[in-house]
Enzyme design. Structure first.
Site, PDB file in Angstrom:
ATOM      1  N   GLY A  67     -46.419 108.715 101.042  1.00 29.94           N
ATOM      2  CA  GLY A  67     -46.329 107.877 102.233  1.00 29.94           C
ATOM      3  C   GLY A  67     -45.953 106.454 101.861  1.00 29.94           C
ATOM      4  CG  ASN A  68     -44.074 103.956 104.237  1.00 28.73           C
ATOM      5  OD1 ASN A  68     -44.621 103.311 105.120  1.00 28.73           O
ATOM      6  ND2 ASN A  68     -43.164 104.892 104.490  1.00 28.73           N
ATOM      7  NE  ARG A  69     -48.664  99.113  99.116  1.00 26.96           N
ATOM      8  CZ  ARG A  69     -49.826  99.393  98.563  1.00 26.96           C
ATOM      9  NH1 ARG A  69     -50.919  99.418  99.295  1.00 26.96           N
ATOM     10  NH2 ARG A  69     -49.902  99.628  97.270  1.00 26.96           N
ATOM     11  CB  SER A  70     -44.990 101.158 107.570  1.00 26.87           C
ATOM     12  OG  SER A  70     -44.755 100.686 108.864  1.00 26.87           O
ATOM     13  CB  ALA A 103     -41.581 102.186 106.312  1.00 24.05           C
TER      14      ALA A 103
END
Ligand SMILES: Cc1cc2nc3c(=O)[nH]c(=O)nc-3n(C[C@H](O)[C@H](O)[C@H](O)COP(=O)(O)O)c2cc1C
Length: 432
Positions: free
Chosen positions: A204-207, A271
């Site tokens: 995943g990512n931090r958005s 993102a």
């Protein structure tokens, strides 16, 4: 002091408008509550009078020397009707004036916001759809109802949005940022995609979705019809936006492309993972004494480039006079015998007309941004520098917006809604 008229009609959700009234009065607005006769069956006149500090009448026949049927609307800075029943939407759309509220709606020259609430069947009935379309065409902001539990055991679209969300729309309308997008359909993607490794793990990512949600909220306040494609966001739904929830990049792609075919603008603030695991294990990968297998990655679809490519192909076909293309569905149904699929009168051709990308860069921010803008064929690219306490998960953001013409607009650090407003100003200019 700004003067707000709070119209309340006889929906079961009317009790929530006491809270909306408090939000207005506590932030210094002078509020005149104008209920319909039937609304008082749910919440009585003393409640509205005590909470607003102003007299409350439903009829044009009281205090006639003050001509309230004209004065209240004329002197308002904003009229908000919450909840707006199917009946009140119908009466307003047809210009009826059979009580104080509908007289006020006819005499108001200020922005008007309706927050409808009703059973799904009533909301989806063609008569209500037509009344909402008429009100929107005339410049009123009609907030989409929320989806959820209705009276009794039913659930579906028709719930009154949270009073704080309605208040936020009104606050922004009062701040003067309004109506540039009335009658427009915009698609916003928000959040961060997740690519499954196995049933419990993902890449995943931090958005957080804060920027995309700010874009959706500000677009609603400008009168746009908003489809918000949300990837793994845990924020409350913005009032008035149609929210489509997705998890992976491929789901996000499908949802965005489905909505983009009938949108004026697409803003890709999500993102999106560039890569996903080649293989997703159907069962949880077990910890064993051996070294874990490496995770092989493959590229995800490039949604922004695909949007640009679809539009380019449509433009070429449009210029060559070939068709058919997908017309914006909403417009096709209102247009009746319009000029034909994909050839909407006065709109300048195929959709989406404005494509906005976001780029999160950690180094060589502007050079990378320019290269990306050209590669993807979008009209505007919002370039963020990401790093500790920058961009992801914070209420503030700073960015440079690059345009396809080679210009740039610097947005100093500030609330994500301010950045959203600059984006919508630029989008509105391009749509004008
Ligand atoms: C218990 C109850 C709940 C109702 N809830 C709603 C509602 O949420 N939305 C709606 O459009 N009408 C609702 N109605 C119907 C309206 O009250 C009815 O159409 C009324 O005539 C509307 O009057 P007004 O628009 O002048 O306020 C409800 C009626 C009852 C008896």
């Amino acid at each position: 002091m700004t003067s707000v008229v709070l119209g309340v009609s006889a929906g079961i959700a009317v009790y929530k408008s006491c809270e909306l009234l408090r939000l207005f009065t506590e932030s210094g607005h002078d509020v005149r509550v104008v209920p319909t006769r039937d609304a008082l069956r749910f919440v009585g006149e003393p409640t509205w009078a005590a909470l607003s500090g102003n007299p409350v009448t439903t009829e044009v026949w009281e205090s006639v020397h003050e001509v309230p049927h004209v004065r209240i609307g004329q002197s308002a800075d904003l009229v908000v009707v919450a909840p707006a029943t199917a009946d009140v939407l119908a009466r307003a759309a047809h210009g009826m004036a059979n009580d104080l509220l509908t007289n006020t709606l006819l005499t108001a020259r200020c922005p008007v916001v309706f927050a409808p609430a009703m059973h799904t069947e009533m909301w989806e009935h063609p008569a209500t759809r037509a009344n909402v379309a008429t009100l929107r065409e005339r410049g009123a902001i009609v907030i989409e109802p929320a989806v959820g539990r209705l009276t009794g055991a039913d659930s579906g679209p028709g719930r009154l949005p949270d009073p704080a969300e309605i208040f936020e729309v009104c606050r922004r309308v009062l701040a003067g940022r309004r109506a540039h997008l009335a009658g427009r359909h915009v698609v916003v993607s928000a959040g961060g995609t997740r690519e499954a490794i196995d049933p419990v793990r993902f890449i995943g990512n931090r958005s957080s979705g804060l920027q995309g949600y700010a874009l959706a909220r500000t677009a609603v306040a400008r009168g746009a019809e908003v489809t918000l494609v949300a990837a793994n966001v845990s924020l409350p739904d913005p009032a008035g936006a149609k929210v489509v929830r997705v998890e992976s990049a491929r789901q996000l792609r499908d949802a965005v492309l489905a909505a983009a075919g009938h949108a004026d603008a697409v803003v890709m603030a999500a993102a999106v993972a560039d890569f996903r695991p080649v293989r997703r294990s159907d069962t949880k990968i077990k910890k064993s004494s051996a070294e874990p297998d490496p995770i092989h990655l493959t590229k995800n679809p490039d949604i922004l480039a695909e949007l640009g490519e679809i539009r380019r192909a449509r433009r070429e076909a449009y210029a060559a006079g070939d068709g058919p293309y997908d017309a914006p569905e909403g417009r096709r149904s209102h247009a009746g015998d319009g000029p034909g699929i994909g050839r909407e009168a006065g709109t300048g051709g195929p959709y989406p007309r404005v494509i906005v990308g976001f780029a999160a860069e950690t180094d060589d921010v502007l050079a990378n941004g320019r290269a990306k803008l050209q590669r993807k064929g979008c009209d505007l690219l919002v370039v963020n520098q990401v790093g500790e306490n920058l961009a992801f998960g914070t209420p503030d953001n700073a960015a440079v917006v690059l345009t396809a013409e080679g210009d740039s607009v610097e947005i100093p650090r500030g609330p994500k809604e301010d950045l959203a407003d600059v984006v919508w100003d630029l989008v509105a200019q391009r749509l004008a």
